[in-house]
Scaffold this motif. Sequence first.
Motif, mmCIF file in Angstrom:
data_model
loop_
_atom_site.group_PDB
_atom_site.id
_atom_site.type_symbol
_atom_site.label_atom_id
_atom_site.label_comp_id
_atom_site.label_asym_id
_atom_site.label_seq_id
_atom_site.Cartn_x
_atom_site.Cartn_y
_atom_site.Cartn_z
ATOM 1 N N ARG A 1 -49.530 20.072 -2.487
ATOM 2 C CA ARG A 1 -50.935 19.638 -2.453
ATOM 3 C C ARG A 1 -51.178 18.720 -1.270
ATOM 4 N N SER A 2 -50.176 17.948 -0.900
ATOM 5 C CA SER A 2 -50.312 17.061 0.256
ATOM 6 C C SER A 2 -50.390 17.847 1.558
ATOM 7 N N ILE A 3 -49.661 18.958 1.616
ATOM 8 C CA ILE A 3 -49.631 19.772 2.831
ATOM 9 C C ILE A 3 -50.845 20.697 2.912
ATOM 10 N N ARG A 4 -51.396 21.051 1.750
ATOM 11 C CA ARG A 4 -52.474 22.050 1.697
ATOM 12 C C ARG A 4 -53.674 21.720 2.584
ATOM 13 N N PRO A 5 -54.132 20.452 2.667
ATOM 14 C CA PRO A 5 -55.318 20.198 3.509
ATOM 15 C C PRO A 5 -55.149 20.648 4.947
ATOM 16 N N GLU A 6 -53.955 20.422 5.539
ATOM 17 C CA GLU A 6 -53.747 20.859 6.916
ATOM 18 C C GLU A 6 -53.807 22.381 7.023
ATOM 19 N N ALA A 7 -53.208 23.077 6.044
ATOM 20 C CA ALA A 7 -53.240 24.535 6.075
ATOM 21 C C ALA A 7 -54.664 25.054 5.913
ATOM 22 N N ILE A 8 -55.414 24.420 5.003
ATOM 23 C CA ILE A 8 -56.808 24.839 4.805
ATOM 24 C C ILE A 8 -57.624 24.602 6.073
ATOM 25 N N SER A 9 -57.383 23.482 6.741
ATOM 26 C CA SER A 9 -58.117 23.190 7.977
ATOM 27 C C SER A 9 -57.859 24.262 9.025
ATOM 28 N N LEU A 10 -56.602 24.709 9.132
ATOM 29 C CA LEU A 10 -56.288 25.755 10.105
ATOM 30 C C LEU A 10 -56.953 27.076 9.734
ATOM 31 N N ILE A 11 -56.981 27.392 8.442
ATOM 32 C CA ILE A 11 -57.617 28.633 8.007
ATOM 33 C C ILE A 11 -59.113 28.597 8.298
ATOM 34 N N VAL A 12 -59.751 27.471 7.971
ATOM 35 C CA VAL A 12 -61.190 27.345 8.228
ATOM 36 C C VAL A 12 -61.470 27.449 9.725
ATOM 37 N N PHE A 13 -60.641 26.775 10.524
ATOM 38 C CA PHE A 13 -60.811 26.845 11.974
ATOM 39 C C PHE A 13 -60.686 28.290 12.457
ATOM 40 N N ALA A 14 -59.674 29.015 11.947
ATOM 41 C CA ALA A 14 -59.467 30.397 12.365
ATOM 42 C C ALA A 14 -60.657 31.279 11.988
ATOM 43 N N LEU A 15 -61.177 31.097 10.772
ATOM 44 C CA LEU A 15 -62.307 31.918 10.328
ATOM 45 C C LEU A 15 -63.565 31.626 11.136
ATOM 46 N N VAL A 16 -63.839 30.337 11.344
ATOM 47 C CA VAL A 16 -65.045 29.972 12.106
ATOM 48 C C VAL A 16 -64.945 30.467 13.539
#
Length: 816
Positions: free
Chosen positions: A269-284
């Motif tokens: 859960r601590s690592i998830r925010p960074e992964a989510i940020s990269l996914i959102v960046f990639a999609l946008v």
Amino acid sequence: MRVVLRLAGHELRARWASWAVLVLLVAVAGGAVLTAAAGARRTASAYPRFLHASHASDLLVAPAGTGVGGYDAALARLPGVAEIAPVVGLNVQPVGPGGQVNLSAVTQAPLDRRGSQLDIPKVLAGRLPRPDRPGEIALTPAAAARLHVHLGSLLAMKALANPSPPRPGSPAGQPRRLAERVVGVIVTRSSVAPVTDNDRVPYILASTALWHRLGPRYRGFDGAELKLSPGAVPGTVGSEAQALARRFPATRNVIYLSDESIQVAAIQRSIRPEAISLIVFALVLAGTALLIIGQAAARLLAAVAADHPVLAALGMTRGQLTAAGLAEVTAAGAAGALLAAGVAVVASPLMPVGAARLAEPDPGISVDWAVLLPGAVAIVVLLVASAAWPAWRLSGGRAASGAAAGRGPGSGSRLASWLAARGAPLAVTAGVRLALEPGRGRSGVPVRTALTGTVLSVLAVTAAVTFGASLLTFVSTPRLYGRTWDAAVDLQFQFVTPGQAEAWFGRPAGITGWTFGDHGVIRVNGVVVPAIGLAHGRGPLLAPTLLDGRQPRTSHEIVLGRSILRRLGLRVGQQAQVNVSGHRSTARIVGTAVFPYFDQGDFTPTDLGEGAETTAALLRPQTSDLGGGSGHEFVLVKFGGGPSGAAAAAGFRRSLARFCSTVQQSTCVVLGQRPNAVTDYARIDSTPEALAAVLAVIGIAVLGQLAVISGRRRRHDFAVLKALGLLRRQVSEITAWQASTLAGVALLAGLPLGVAAGRWAWQLFGAGLGIPANPVVPVPLVLLMVPSVILIANVVAWWPGWSAARISPAQVLRTE
């Protein structure tokens, strides 16, 4: 097909520079998207891969006394235990420059050779201490930084003997000075993303030889890391380990269990925010790049379409012309996708990010075929799909002739016609018409694409601002993450009695009440859950924020976090089997709550939806075996509101300073108790704002591109209007109304949709964390976006409007 391929090849060679630019755009944008997508996957999987490489344990068993000898041996023979790694904590602490002992460090050593077979650390530099060398140690990067040492340094340490000898009649140990050589810098499973307070203190790995040299007099604690057999259930093995402890008095009949899967979930859960940020960046970035590169491809096809009438007259069909155009786009897309994959491989050492970078077992170049191959195919498919309609439209007879001959009547704008019918000024009607009508042929502009891009930009910015405001409110409001008190006195494994509490809290002004509590690790339907047990002190019960139901009133009632409820498949009102140190009972679930940070030693803390609350009486079997008697392990304190409350908190800490110096607990007075998840998400609370800024820049770029293209392609229209007497000022006003109309339509559609999207995203996010899903709409910021977007649109359109106002009608019309 041969004719189609020859035509496509000819057009690629004839306009190779323009197609090369398109390939470069695909390579750069696609490379960034693939890098972010592969980085997100690498970031999310880094810790599980670290655990696999380190041969991670599944269960930690730590006796309240000691398990060295008989208990550990019996533990290894339990059904379901595949491997055991006994470890021992040593009372060996670093010595500072002034000779002061740093009591906050944790020094641990393998008890024997088995202790080095599980949870093998990752070596960043140097090597692990050799088992037969008592003068060697390894440290985590955080420990090395705090102790100001590096690889090869000699660290002064002091071994502190236990206050009482391990056996009656044996002599007490004396403090011993040690000089330990730092031979390695390591990463342990708990140092990747600290979960407990113990994880945050300097960690020192010593050798088995040092334990043998010092002996039991210098033992601080011991435990056993267990690797379970396939199919073994941690709860079942834990129950058997608890029952086994009663046969070995040295354990004091109490063991502490830590299901390592809970720690793994907390670190993930601590690592998830960074992964989510990269996914959102990639999609946008992917969506934006497709929008911009699709327009560039459409413009190239439009340039090629000038020859379509001739080709059609020579016998080429519309399908062949369309296929030729798509073949050109496919070739450019394939070349760009191949380069994009190369860019992603070259940039792969930049990943993973955040805490996952420390855990990554294989740093450096990474070729993730699971992302690169589908990603490269997706780049080509999406680019061709975006160009399919323009290619088909431009291959038709009317479109081709329009491209060659120039203008044609466009579909009228109802809004412009309505304004003209009501006598609106020419600048208004013309500006609205240019904003909403794409035109045809050489005067056609991508109005619909630009309008869609601007609406999406406004929508995304509004959603990001709404989500960011909700996140900021959540991480800065203690009540929302479970804390309804102002301070906690936490003695961990020591106890405070009601009499002591009355003496400490009864006299100082500003304290309005307190509640007693105990830590616990319980099993609910076989699942290990971190728990707290509360008891009334003075005033109303201070307890974690309730989401549903009520507080437990008896030892047969329990409140659980929403994440625990989901895992168990239970709901409020149902019964659950509770096991506390082998004492089994049935408890009714009377509510759900969100939990702030409660932890004890190395055991997994409560965390938002992860935790249980019951009465202190239910946890009494654990605390009584530790000598708790009528005392409790922590006290929650409430102060009066306003400025006097802040002063009372500061005075409270000062009043307990002398006592806290005697118990040597960093948790003696705690004013925060932010859950780990809140700390993790607070670390990225600026991400929505950064994303909003990127999206705003993209929207501005789309508007700017439209303004430039419109100014160039509609030069003839402006020249005709100026020849009929239109003034420069009026031309500038037309471009201003064009930009304002586009911005107004984008705001009208984007703002409400963005608010709805931001609220939905926060509710989904809150449901996943098990927190109150109360989205916050920043109304002043949303309203401020209206004049801001219109102003920015006019600023972007100023230069194209200024250029259009200064064209020479004679020169433009002469070239037609």
